[in-house]
Enzyme design. Structure first.
Site, short mmCIF file in Angstrom:
data_model
loop_
_atom_site.label_atom_id
_atom_site.label_comp_id
_atom_site.label_asym_id
_atom_site.label_seq_id
_atom_site.Cartn_x
_atom_site.Cartn_y
_atom_site.Cartn_z
N GLU B 27 0.83 -1.20 0.00
CA GLU B 27 0.00 0.00 0.00
C GLU B 27 0.87 1.26 0.00
O GLU B 27 1.81 1.36 0.78
CB GLU B 27 -0.90 0.01 1.23
CG GLU B 27 -1.88 -1.15 1.23
CD GLU B 27 -2.21 -1.61 2.63
OE1 GLU B 27 -1.92 -0.88 3.58
OE2 GLU B 27 -2.73 -2.73 2.77
N GLU B 57 -4.17 -7.34 1.86
CA GLU B 57 -2.96 -7.98 2.37
C GLU B 57 -2.81 -9.42 1.91
O GLU B 57 -1.70 -9.88 1.64
CB GLU B 57 -2.90 -7.92 3.90
CG GLU B 57 -2.41 -6.59 4.46
CD GLU B 57 -3.45 -5.50 4.37
OE1 GLU B 57 -4.63 -5.80 4.06
OE2 GLU B 57 -3.09 -4.34 4.63
N ASP B 82 1.47 -5.63 12.19
CA ASP B 82 0.21 -6.19 12.65
C ASP B 82 -0.73 -6.59 11.51
O ASP B 82 -1.58 -7.46 11.69
CB ASP B 82 -0.49 -5.20 13.57
CG ASP B 82 0.43 -4.73 14.69
OD1 ASP B 82 0.18 -5.06 15.85
OD2 ASP B 82 1.45 -4.05 14.39
N PHE B 83 -0.57 -5.95 10.36
CA PHE B 83 -1.47 -6.25 9.24
C PHE B 83 -1.15 -7.59 8.57
O PHE B 83 -1.94 -8.11 7.78
CB PHE B 83 -1.47 -5.12 8.22
CG PHE B 83 -1.70 -3.77 8.82
CD1 PHE B 83 -2.53 -3.61 9.93
CD2 PHE B 83 -1.08 -2.65 8.30
CE1 PHE B 83 -2.74 -2.36 10.51
CE2 PHE B 83 -1.29 -1.40 8.87
CZ PHE B 83 -2.12 -1.26 9.97
N MET B 85 -1.40 -10.18 9.90
CA MET B 85 -2.43 -11.10 10.37
C MET B 85 -3.52 -11.30 9.31
O MET B 85 -4.27 -12.27 9.36
CB MET B 85 -3.05 -10.61 11.67
CG MET B 85 -2.07 -10.62 12.83
SD MET B 85 -1.40 -12.27 13.11
CE MET B 85 0.21 -11.85 13.74
N HIS B 126 -1.18 -1.91 16.57
CA HIS B 126 -0.12 -1.36 15.71
C HIS B 126 1.26 -1.42 16.37
O HIS B 126 2.17 -0.68 15.96
CB HIS B 126 -0.42 0.10 15.35
CG HIS B 126 -1.52 0.30 14.36
ND1 HIS B 126 -2.83 -0.03 14.63
CD2 HIS B 126 -1.52 0.80 13.10
CE1 HIS B 126 -3.57 0.26 13.58
NE2 HIS B 126 -2.82 0.77 12.64
#
Ligand code: TPP
Ligand code: TPP
Ligand code: MG
Ligand code: MG
Lengths: 320, 319, 320, 319
Positions: B27, B57, B82-83, B85, B126
């Site tokens: 992104e 993601e 964290d993203f 996940m 985050h």
């Protein structure tokens, strides 16, 4: 017309309070009193106000990272919100959440979310739980145009349609996701087509026309509450500011921003209220001033409010 | 002097200049990335090699793998750890397994960049530090540098590696300055860096906690305690030989990491030492098993600090 | 007509080989010679054959858990496939993968997948890599009707459309996912509407009419190869057997199964070949017999083939 | 005698009879579930409480959370552990954090059932053992039983708990028979079960590896070595007191688990003992850091077996 006066003034007041809260928060963030990232929804207030004024206290909402407006419109306490942004003990989350994790379960606000589309499965499940318990409240799920490119959008809408769940999806389409224009990352005809392809009837509305949002939300919320199954409300709007309080969004064409600001939902409603003789400029200014005073008082109070006891850092991990 | 984030930018830039099969997806990368780590890449390398993606993601991760299978070398940018996940099937069930599952036919030459750790009170979603999970996961290399030079050298090695390399950018150290050579050489994985020599105890750490460990060592030195410090730099493969040698010399080993202590990678290090070098006194210093709170006094209460490292070291010395 | 003879006979032979391979594998599984789960595609051969006969060796495919047909039709070696099912050293994956993880990169078969929809992001990425490298091969992504309810379906199609990637999505709609009918878990008008809402033109075909699949796949593959961007081929078919070799799918209405078996794609093509005088019953029987003989020989060979050296359990973890 | 899977069926059945707020969602659960663990539930409790779902793991997990927030008690069925990778944001970033992040307002009363481990040569994507990850994750309870009675009692406790309980069904032991009381009482979390007393060493294990450990103990006994065996039953909270007490008694601790040894939960146990009970000789026995291969001889080569446990015990005793 005058039959509308009450509702329209309520919409106006709701939007003014959101605007005042966020302008106050921005100033406090600039002053260094609010830690962490801050995402404001200035310019988008028509959606939160227009939708939430059609909800009951026992209806539930889930929100995203830009959730101050949703929370305020749903009735979350201002003091608890401002203190949460400040990280103080009196915040709705005791300072554990901050701006991106505001929640006030006492008014059915099940939480902002730091993960794009993170609220979709939760709202769908809340609706399923409500149905299982035989209640007649509904769930409303706010998310942005960016969330429609994440898997949970497909999984959640298919699911809601399958079980005819009482959930109203609200896509706040401000045409941008972080630093990228929605059109550059979204293929196909858009969210309405995606929603209907998943069995969820969808309708687009000018999100900056709060009266239109209110009318559509009233109808869709009634359908959903009546057992018609899920609906999606697609509100076109615009984010006046950058992505976060520290982003100036310099990449956006100046004329686009300027044009968008012309569509400011508060100014548009005020013009209409005056034109239809439902309020005077002075009365409306008084509402704005009152909102600003309320929020500034909350800011002053938050600044003076006690920090959480460090010992509380260890609580609320497991409840048992 | 070059900041760590700039060192990373230069390393990726060098490799994209060097090898046309290298490209980056994630992104906002065409806008330079969230931290400016790709600033200027779009202008230099074009939109086919600097791909700003939808918030998808699962496909950011999985498309990186697919593109590697046909011979390219993607840098998969996760924006914030964290993203990941949202992309765990693609990482854990596909990327980490594909070479093995298919008997060596696949070459998953991807780098997965995941800026991780505490940073500006970003709260529970985050700030996570779950590096230990991936040391436990077969099929991946795990890198966690703490200086501009190490970050640059290890990123170059990661990009050139045919293995999936999980690259934990220490986002809280992006501003840290250091020397970086004009031509960045690949740094081999699995070699710890001796930051400081000492005889009283050995402190092993890595990633964003290193500055705190170095501060702690200064405080300890002022109290007449000379700590030897190792920056592990890589969690898999990890430099067990260097850690064991140093711990044998000092007789005491303290592992400090930003992550939760319970089940953190410190547990693996301590367990290996306890099994293979019995008699060395060992201790850990990590976070309690608590999500990251937002409010500064709460975050300060649970995060690992120089003072906590000093206290842990003194407790260990008192044993 | 006769212009078609070659292609139609190739389609027939391809389907017969898939059928023979899987019937042989089923028997070997029953005999205890194949460990682990086995998912066969008996009844669905028209899709794999009709699509893959339109691909080049340097085109890539990704498959799912029911991938024997896709692999065979793409040209994967039979001995290596059978040995892989048997867990022998000579298997395409050295025995490390088994039926659910068949891959033969030498013919562009990038792997079956044990995770539903797991192949979608990989195929999309393969197409993106192919485009980046300036090659003119394409990627084909096979998945079932169950996969369209997982997030990667949305993320992958949106992505493929956005970057106009050379990927052909093939939805093998056998109307069932494991033990649940697709209609019970899929809301809205279906996969074609979902695909088009994501910007990927989609076409439905009778997957048991291999001639129709072949014609449509030829056109769509040409479009994709020509740079038109992604396409989706929706093939209606039916799974004659249960979900796995041990599942009898007793819950399915007997008449539904019986009716479906009438539509057997091999029988239908044979009837047509005979009707159009392109082949005699005897010739077609000979093809079937040859296919069965080939697969039985492979079974016999696999049974006699050496097991992998246990030391190889430690190789191929990391390549560096 | 009741099989383990039947014990689990009876436990869930009992709780659904007892509390109308309890319901189950997951693929094919209305057909009894992949292992028959919900056989008859649809007929008894109806389609609103026994929800066969689309293949939508993210929403299976997240909808369970949402439904808990409004006062129901969902049993979230993941079918096979490995598929939880498709729902990690919902589990890790949402379920595990929501109570804390919102200052205690949320009650994430969900049970996440994840049949895990080796089973019938299911290969790399259907055999993973990553329980250790969740012991390292704040905000969740981690349960891993090995007998019908424990499985039933712990599932009842999990369903009644207001915390998210990650329930690792030992799918390879579903056929294991044992006694289960007619009325299943909730079993408190965090208490190890003493399987066998001994004085030569302590062996700690859990979940699907327990039978192998018990076989190993028989072999060791035949060689005059009496092993004390503890079944941990829960990885978080875990019974450190019982492990420490036993290890102090025997002076030697071997932790055996089906999972990969590097970074497994055994590391945490050994590290705690090494820190807080120095002098005890310690060792681990787990899988190498390798994905699960399909072929039986390959799987046999890397999986933990009674012979490997015996060898590890004898090495430990020789030290
Ligand atoms: C899964 C995930 N990916 C990326 C991010 C980083 N991020 C936060 S907000 C945002 C943009 C979201 O855009 P949209 O949903 O349209 O909401 P808006 O900010 O426009 O209100 C991104 C990419 C995130 N929070 N979660
Ligand atoms: C993510 C994920 N969830 C669940 C499963 C278990 N599973 C294997 S195949 C299957 C049904 C798939 O149905 P479909 O995609 O239509 O393929 P078909 O079996 O009909 O060929 C399921 C649920 C899985 N492998 N992956
Ligand atoms: Mg937006
Ligand atoms: Mg199907």
């Amino acid at each position: 017309m005058t039959s509308n006066a009450g509702q329209w003034l309520a919409l106006h007041r709701s939007m003014c309070r959101i605007r005042a809260f966020e302008e106050t928060a921005l100033a406090a963030h600039k002053a260094g009193n609010i830690p962490g990232p801050l995402h404001v929804s200035i310019g988008q207030e028509g959606v939160a106000a227009g939708v939430c004024l059609n909800l009951r206290r026992d209806d539930r909402i889930t929100s995203n990272h830009r959730g101050h407006g949703h929370a305020l419109a749903k009735g979350a306490g201002v003091a608890g919100m401002m203190e949460e942004l400040f990280g103080r003990a009196g915040g709705h989350c005791g300072g554990k959440g901050g701006s991106m994790h505001i929640a006030d379960f006492s008014v059915g606000m099940l939480g902002a979310n730091g993960v794009v589309a993170g609220g979709i499965p939760i709202a769908v499940g809340a609706a399923q739980g409500i149905k299982l318990l035989g209640q007649d409240s509904i769930a409303v799920c706010f998310f942005g145009d960016g969330a429609i490119n994440r898997g949970p959008f497909l999984e959640g809408l298919n699911w809601a349609a399958l079980y005819r769940l009482p959930v109203l999806f609200v896509c706040e389409d401000n045409q941008v996701a972080a630093f990228t224009a929605a059109r550059d990352v979204t293929a196909g005809p858009g969210v309405v087509a995606r929603s209907e392809a998943l069995g969820v009837p969808a309708t687009t509305v000018d999100g900056n026309d709060v009266v239109a949002v209110d009318a559509l939300a009233a109808r869709l919320a009634a359908d959903v509450r009546g057992g018609a199954g899920p609906r999606l409300l697609h509100a076109m709007t615009y984010r006046h500011t950058g992505h976060t309080s520290t982003d100036v969004a310099a990449w956006r064409p100046a004329d686009e921003v300027a044009a968008a600001k012309q569509g400011d939902p508060i100014a548009r409603l005020e013009a209409r209220l005056i034109a239809e003789g439902l309020a005077s400029a002075a009365e409306l200014a008084a509402v704005r001033d009152a909102a600003l005073a309320e929020m500034q008082a909350a800011r002053t109070a938050a600044l003076a409010a006690p920090w959480p006891d460090p010992a509380t850092a260890y609580t609320d991990v497991l409840g048992a | 002097m070059t900041s760590l984030v700039e060192a990373l930018r230069l390393a990726a830039w060098q490799e994209m200049e060097r090898d046309p099969r290298v490209w980056v997806l994630g992104e906002d990368v065409a806008r330079g990335g969230l931290f400016g780590q790709y600033r200027g890449f779009l202008e230099r390398f074009g939109a086919d090699r600097v791909v700003s993606t939808p918030i998808s993601e699962a496909v950011i991760m999985g498309a990186g793998l697919g593109a590697a299978l046909v011979g390219t070398r993607p840098i998969i940018e996760m924006r914030i750890f964290d993203f990941v996940m949202c992309a765990m099937d693609e990482l854990v069930n596909q990327i980490a397994k594909i070479r093995y599952m298919f008997g060596g036919q696949a070459r998953p030459s991807v780098v997965v960049r995941m800026p991780h750790g505490l940073w500006r009170n970003s709260a529970a979603q985050h700030s996570q530090v779950l590096e230990a999970w991936f040391a436990h996961l077969p099929g991946v290399v795990v890198v966690a540098p703490s200086t501009p030079a190490d970050a640059a050298g290890l990123l170059v090695a990661a990009i050139r590696s045919d293995d999936p390399v999980l690259f934990f950018d220490p986002k809280n150290l992006f501003g840290l300055e250091g020397e970086v050579p004009a031509a960045i050489a690949p740094m081999p994985f699995g070699h710890a860096r001796q930051v400081r020599t000492g005889d009283a105890l050995t402190i092993v750490s890595w990633s964003a906690l290193m500055p705190a460990v170095e501060q702690a060592a200064v405080t300890l030195a002022a109290r007449g305690i000379n700590a030897e410090i190792l920056d592990l730099r890589c969690l898999w493969p990890w430099d067990e030989a260097a850690v064991t040698a140093s711990a044998r010399r000092t007789g005491r080993l303290l592992v400090a990491h930003e992550a939760v202590e319970a089940g953190g990678f410190g547990a693996e290090i301590i367990a290996r030492i306890a099994e293979h070098a019995p008699g060395i006194r060992v201790a850990r210093c990590g976070m309690p098993r608590v999500p990251l709170p937002f409010s500064p006094p709460l975050e300060d209460a649970i995060k690992v600090t120089p003072a906590k490292i000093v206290a842990a070291a003194e407790r260990l010395l008192a044993r």
